[in-house]
Write an enzyme that holds these catalytic residues in place. Structure first.
Site: not given
Ligand code: NAI
Length: 332
Positions: A234-235, A264, A296, A299, A259
């Site tokens: 995630s981050r 980073e 990273h 994606f 990742d």
């Molecule tokens: P999304 O917005 O669809 O889902 C995020 C979920 O996390 C939501 O259901 C929200 O309610 C929940 N949430 C928020 N705060 C929380 C907490 N403290 N504890 C538990 N759940 C919590 O986002 P999506 O598309 O699923 O992406 C998730 C993360 O993946 C992004 O924020 C980004 O950081 C990361 N990401 C990584 C990539 C990579 O290449 N490694 C590429 C794209 C995204």
């Protein structure tokens, strides 16, 4: 109508050129990131700048873009913490992004990291190339029957849950918003502490916010099962890297797959193979036999790059024609 790209990599050029056949924009690519040092490369023919995660759109940079007549800042990513949105709003520059692109790409990468760590295929690959067919040190464990804890069940977390259910795992999740379709599919929701303390494997899929910085820290690691596998796609800021290193040294964390990494920005997306790295923390992490770091790339699939290019060019095209793109795409 010109779009000027910053931080452009060969794969950006490939996918944007492919999709631009439909739109016919003039595309110019710069390898350097956008910042005060290069903002003057933008001229009055530039309708839009297209940027990525490490481009710096500060007040100063956006003000210069406005002076040059730039109308659109197009982020070819989902996150926008690198853009001063308020300045863009004040100066009348529209800002768009790609809110979602192939959540399965990231979910599948998390699974790839998990399987690599567990079945040690990265070691087997190297061994067999040297005609070493010994199995010593390659012992893994079955995923079937294990408890997987998923933190965040949005688009990516949901895709990850479905894959793990398919492996025959017991899937537990924590998210302030419960997904009823996942619950119906067999995922049980619990508190953060319940999930963290019950899981054999934990995967983070929530965004980084002001409230959850260092979500995984010394206290939280103390709640985890001894030998837990921790995956973060995630981050980087979601985990306190120093605390995780302590957890690895104490053998409390059995495997770590990341990742993303807190620092980073100075490392990822660059070839530093001929450079002396100043960051001792990443060097320590990559020195563990039970840690897997990727730069990273969650994606990074053809499907995701196709979507990123298509959505970005469609948004710019709509804005240039006075039409309003989908609300989820527009930040300003
Ligand atoms: P999304 O917005 O669809 O889902 C995020 C979920 O996390 C939501 O259901 C929200 O309610 C929940 N949430 C928020 N705060 C929380 C907490 N403290 N504890 C538990 N759940 C919590 O986002 P999506 O598309 O699923 O992406 C998730 C993360 O993946 C992004 O924020 C980004 O950081 C990361 N990401 C990584 C990539 C990579 O290449 N490694 C590429 C794209 C995204």
């Amino acid at each position: 109508m010109k779009i000027l790209f910053f931080s452009a990599k060969p794969y950006d050029i490939q996918f944007f050129n492919k999709h631009n056949k439909t739109f016919g924009f003039e595309l110019d690519y710069l390898e350097t990131h956008l910042g005060p040092h290069i903002v003057n490369a933008v001229n009055e023919h530039t309708y839009a700048v297209c940027v990525f995660v490490n481009d710096k759109l500060t007040i100063e940079v956006i003000t210069t873009l406005a002076t040059k007549g730039v109308k659109v800042i197009a982020l070819r990513c989902a996150g926008f913490n690198n853009v001063q949105l308020e300045t863009a709003r004040k100066l009348g520059i529209r800002v768009c992004r790609v809110p979602a692109y192939s959540p399965e790409a990231v979910a599948e990468h998390a699974v790839a990291m998990l399987l690599t760590l567990n079945r040690k295929t990265h070691k087997a690959y190297n061994r067999v190339r040297e005609q070493n067919y010994s199995l010593n040190g390659l012992l893994g464990f079955n995923l079937h029957g294990k408890t997987v804890g998923v933190i965040g069940t949005g688009k990516i977390g949901k895709a990850f849950c479905k894959i793990m259910l398919g492996f025959g795992c017991k899937v537990m999740a924590f998210d302030p918003v419960v997904d009823e379709t996942l619950r119906a599919a067999g995922v049980s929701y619990g508190t953060f502490e319940d999930v963290i303390s019950s899981a054999d494997i934990i995967s983070l899929h929530c965004p980084l916010t002001a409230d959850n910085h260092h979500l995984v820290n010394r206290e939280v690691i103390a709640l985890m099962k001894k030998g837990v596998t921790l995956i973060n796609t995630s981050r980087g800021g979601l985990i306190n890297t120093e605390d995780v290193i302590t957890g690895l040294k104490a053998r409390n964390i059995g495997y770590l797959g990341i990742d993303v990494y807190e620092q980073e920005e100075k490392l990822f997306f660059k070839d530093l193979s001929g450079t002396i790295i100043d960051d001792d923390t990443i060097q320590r992490l990559t020195g563990f036999p039970n840690v897997l770091v990727t730069g990273h790339q969650g994606f990074f699939t053809e499907e995701a790059l196709d979507q990123i290019a298509e959505i970005t060019l469609t948004s710019i095209d709509q804005l240039s024609k006075g039409a309003e793109p989908d609300a989820a795409v527009m930040l300003v």
